[in-house]
Design a protein around this motif. Structure first.
Motif, short mmCIF file in Angstrom:
data_model
loop_
_atom_site.label_atom_id
_atom_site.label_comp_id
_atom_site.label_asym_id
_atom_site.label_seq_id
_atom_site.Cartn_x
_atom_site.Cartn_y
_atom_site.Cartn_z
N PHE A 23 0.80 -1.23 0.00
CA PHE A 23 0.00 0.00 0.00
C PHE A 23 0.83 1.28 0.00
O PHE A 23 0.36 2.33 -0.45
CB PHE A 23 -0.94 -0.01 1.22
N ASP A 313 -6.54 -1.93 3.44
CA ASP A 313 -7.38 -1.87 2.24
C ASP A 313 -8.62 -1.02 2.50
O ASP A 313 -9.10 -0.31 1.60
CB ASP A 313 -7.78 -3.28 1.80
N LYS A 316 -7.52 2.50 2.09
CA LYS A 316 -7.25 2.78 0.67
C LYS A 316 -8.56 3.07 -0.07
O LYS A 316 -8.67 4.02 -0.85
CB LYS A 316 -6.54 1.60 0.03
N ASN A 326 -15.08 -4.16 -0.25
CA ASN A 326 -14.58 -5.45 0.20
C ASN A 326 -15.58 -6.13 1.13
O ASN A 326 -15.95 -5.58 2.15
CB ASN A 326 -13.24 -5.26 0.94
#
Length: 332
Positions: A23, A313, A316, A326
């Protein structure tokens, strides 16, 4: 994006740094818990990452806003330590990791149950002292017993299936029954019926105003004499004083807790050279039929890897899309 992490241990730093190679965020780690005072050490961060004993109340959130924080990332499933109304009012996005490794927690629950029942922790210490006597190590056979599971989310579902595989009769309680478990023949009952019929009770529900002290003087009074109680969820589900009385009266035959209502002053610290002033935990530890672990049910390599991946994530996606797609993550 710069992220400030609170309540970090060496393993947090290791797994998040390894995951961050993908990341490329700027990570800042603090060992201290987040509260109204430590919030002041944040500088130039856009997000914070917190754990179970961090305090994210209205006062802290107001200071976070002044610091320019936009995102609060929980690296755990529960969010009872976050004032969600204040976060929403101040425009902060809050995300969590609801299903990092339900198997890890379910397995630890089973380990606590089997340890208490067969007294393997005591046997280990005895043999090391060359004491091979079996006196005082008598257990019972789990097969055929009735096990009550309170809360059938991701972890409760896995534990219910796991404990059923040992030949137990499983009863479930949850205001929101799991269709998958129903389709597999599991039986949902009222809380009172579960408490009355179960030889073993395992807690797997979130801490909410409705579940706070769900195990209390009244609910203990309807349990079977000698019931085993395991809690790997949240300490506030149990009224500790009522549990102590239940242990004294032998209504509670054995207690296994991986969480404790006042754990923020104890857990994740080495206090071996310290005089612990918490008389309640000291009293609990004095019972021979009580097993305490320090919030380690989640603590596997697989779980820590998943926590780091999903947490980063989450941030992000929030940074790029202002939402989370997700399925293993969740915007609170």
């Amino acid at each position: 994006m710069k992220i400030s992490f609170f309540s970090t241990q060496p393993y947090d730093i290791k797994f998040f740094k390894e995951c961050n190679e993908k990341f490329k965020f700027e990570l800042e780690f603090f060992e201290s818990n987040l509260d109204e005072h430590t919030v002041n050490i944040i500088e130039d961060s856009e997000a914070i990452c917190v754990f179970v004993n961090d305090v994210v109340n209205d006062k802290v959130i107001n200071k976070l806003v002044k610091k320019g924080i936009k995102y609060i990332a929980l690296r755990n499933a529960g969010f009872n330590n976050v004032d969600l109304e204040s976060a929403k009012r101040n425009g902060l996005k809050v995300c969590r990791v609801p299903a990092y490794s339900p198997e890890a927690v379910a397995e630890h629950t089973l380990a606590m149950l089997l340890t208490l029942n067969r007294k393997t922790h005591k046997a280990y210490n005895r043999v090391r002292e060359q004491n091979f006597s079996l006196n005082g190590l008598l257990g019972t056979t789990i097969h055929g017993k009735t096990v009550g599971v309170i809360g059938t989310g991701n972890i409760g579902k896995v534990f219910a299936k796991t404990i059923k595989s040992l030949g137990t009769h499983v009863l479930l309680y949850d205001p929101f029954p799991n269709d998958e478990l129903i389709s597999e023949g599991f039986n949902y009952v009222s809380l009172e019926e579960l408490l009355k019929q179960s030889n073993i009770i395992s807690l797997h529900c979130p801490l909410t105003p409705e579940t706070h002290h769900i195990i209390n003087k009244d609910t203990i009074s309807v349990m079977k004499q000698g019931v085993y109680l395991i809690n790997t969820s949240r300490g506030g589900l149990i009224d500790t004083r009522a549990i102590i009385e239940g242990l004294k009266s032998k209504r509670i035959g054995a207690l296994g807790i991986d969480v404790y209502e006042q754990e923020d002053k104890l857990f994740f610290r080495d206090l071996s050279e310290t005089i612990i002033e918490d008389e309640t935990i000291q009293l609990l530890l004095s019972f021979p039929n009580v097993l305490v672990t320090a919030h380690q049910a989640f603590f596997t390599e697989e779980a820590l890897s998943q926590i780091a991946l999903v947490t980063l994530d989450n941030l992000k996606q929030l940074k790029e899309f202002n939402s989370i797609e997700n399925k293993s993550a969740e915007l609170v």
